[in-house]
Design an enzyme around this catalytic site. Structure first.
Site, short mmCIF file in Angstrom:
data_model
loop_
_atom_site.label_atom_id
_atom_site.label_comp_id
_atom_site.label_asym_id
_atom_site.label_seq_id
_atom_site.Cartn_x
_atom_site.Cartn_y
_atom_site.Cartn_z
N CYS A 49 71.40 -22.52 9.04
CA CYS A 49 71.05 -23.69 9.85
C CYS A 49 71.02 -24.93 8.97
O CYS A 49 70.17 -25.07 8.10
CB CYS A 49 69.70 -23.43 10.52
N CYS B 89 67.89 -27.11 8.80
CA CYS B 89 66.77 -26.39 8.15
C CYS B 89 66.81 -26.61 6.64
O CYS B 89 65.76 -26.66 5.99
CB CYS B 89 66.85 -24.89 8.43
#
Ligand SMILES: Cc1cc2nc3c(=O)[nH]c(=O)nc-3n(C[C@H](O)[C@H](O)[C@H](O)COP(=O)(O)OP(=O)(O)OC[C@H]3O[C@@H](n4cnc5c(N)ncnc54)[C@H](O)[C@@H]3O)c2cc1C
Lengths: 288, 103
Positions: free
Chosen positions: B31, B34
């Site tokens: 991600c 993230c």
């Protein structure tokens, strides 16, 4: 894949102004634009520096494209759907993929907004703005994508290998892209996105319901905030957050022009483009 | 304060039974956003006391992601006395995290 020092997404005043500086500094520069941008509809520009007579927005942009090319920048027509960062940047567009050490987001503002009941309330609980980020959570489940252009089809393609089934919902808009076989397309207007704690489905204006566990929003083309979200740049929901040097929180990612908010004018876009270019030159040189 | 790695094994002890508020960052390696959230959480953890900070990898701890209906990452949850006191979905600035914690 084409590799550059600097890739500029957006060929309006901000992006082209930056390209003038980075190409003059001998950085390999690519400008990617999908169309004419905000100025396509501006017939007479009267308040920009140096214009003895008003000229049209198109002419102003086309002149600067020639200027940028003459200074060594490459210009292509493409629409970027996704940007990822891993020391350097990979950009995915309709026509191909590109790689660069530094990226400038100069995509202007988009005025599109879906005002559908339940959409913002269920964000993070079934409503998502990034298929590649969140597809993982929908393994074997029913999903729908909201959109009607190439960008929506790109998001669909991320979901199809994972999800149990996927539908494309255009919310009353005309479908402007080719959809992979087996995908259900529904062009009716949407009344609401349903669910208490998580998305359970969508209700159309005529009262019909489509059960779904996830709804991925991909309206129009990918705008600055969509791209920022995917690469991890901070936004306030409408504009990208930058510091005085036009840097975002992502190392090597900069933003300039209307997409950073403030005074939405050519002169500010050009000024921010120049500032961002200086920062990118520094960044690329320091990085080797 | 050091950021704790939260897992299915230590979740109850470190988060639910904690005597201070706990901010848990749900993340994954694949991600993009993230990867940007992580350092922001680390930085804040260095600055504030009286709060515990944890990171939970959703790939390795899917049951916890499901239990708290996490369907987008990064998701940040603040637990107080074993319950969710505040939540945010999507990348948050340091100020955003402070607001979430009410500090
Ligand atoms: C009708 C009208 C009249 C105006 N008149 C004036 C005026 O008289 N004076 C003035 O100073 N300002 C005027 N403005 C405002 C001015 O046009 C903007 O402030 C300026 O164009 C902003 O520049 P920009 O480079 O930030 O964005 P834009 O000019 O909007 O350029 C953004 C570019 O990004 C590209 N793009 C977007 N998304 C993607 C993607 N996903 N992939 C690839 N490319 C993408 C688009 O093709 C576009 O070319 C006017 C605006 C409008 C709409």
């Amino acid at each position: 894949m084409s590799e550059y020092d600097v890739i500029i997404v957006g060929n309006g005043p901000a992006g082209l102004s930056a390209a003038l500086y980075t190409s003059r500094a001998n950085l390999r520069t690519l400008v990617i634009g999908k169309d004419q941008g905000a100025l396509a509809k501006a017939d007479r520009i009267e308040n920009y520096f140096g214009l003895a007579e008003p000229i049209s927005g198109c002419e102003l942009v086309e002149n600067t494209k020639i200027q940028a090319k003459n200074l060594g920048a490459d210009l292509v027509t493409d629409e970027i759907f996704h940007i990822s960062w891993n020391q350097d940047f990979t950009l995915e567009g309709r026509e191909g993929s590109y790689r660069a050490k530094a990226v400038l987001l100069a995509t202007g503002t988009s005025r599109k907004k879906a005002d559908i009941e339940g959409l913002s309330r269920l964000e993070g609980h079934g409503v998502s703005y990034c298929a590649i980020c969140d597809a993982f959570f929908y393994r074997g489940r029913k999903v729908a994508v909201l959109g009607n252009e190439e960008y929506a089809v790109h998001e669909l393609a991320q979901l199809l290998p994972v999800a149990g089934s996927a539908a494309l919902l255009t919310d009353g808009k005309e479908l402007k892209a080719k959809v992979p076989e087996g995908v259900q397309v529904i062009t009716k207007k949407i009344r609401s996105v349903d669910g208490e704690e998580a998305v359970t489905g969508v209700t159309f204006a005529d009262g019909e319901r489509l059960p779904a566990d996830g709804l991925f929003v991909a309206l129009g083309s990918a705008g600055a905030v969509d791209l920022a979200r995917k690469v991890g740049a901070l936004t306030d929901g409408r504009s990208i957050q930058v510091d005085e040097a036009m840097a975002t929180n992502v190392p090597g990612l900069f933003a300039a022009g209307d997409c950073t908010g403030g005074l939405l004018q050519i002169s500010t876009a050009v000024g921010e483009g120049a500032k961002a270019a200086m920062s990118m030159i520094k960044y690329v040189r320091r990085d080797g | 304060m050091a950021v704790i790695k939260i897992t299915e094994q230590n979740f109850e002890e470190e988060v639910l039974n904690a005597d201070v508020p706990v901010l848990v960052d749900f993340w994954a390696v694949w991600c993009g956003p993230c990867q940007m959230q992580g350092p922001i959480v680390d930085e804040l953890a260095e600055e504030v006391s009286g709060v515990k900070f944890g990171k939970l990898n959703v790939d390795e701890n899917m049951s916890l992601a499901q239990r708290y209906r996490v369907a987008s990452i990064p998701t940040l949850l603040v637990f107080k006395d074993g319950r969710i006191a505040a939540s945010a979905v999507g990348l948050q600035s340091k100020d955003g995290l402070k607001r979430l914690l009410g500090i």
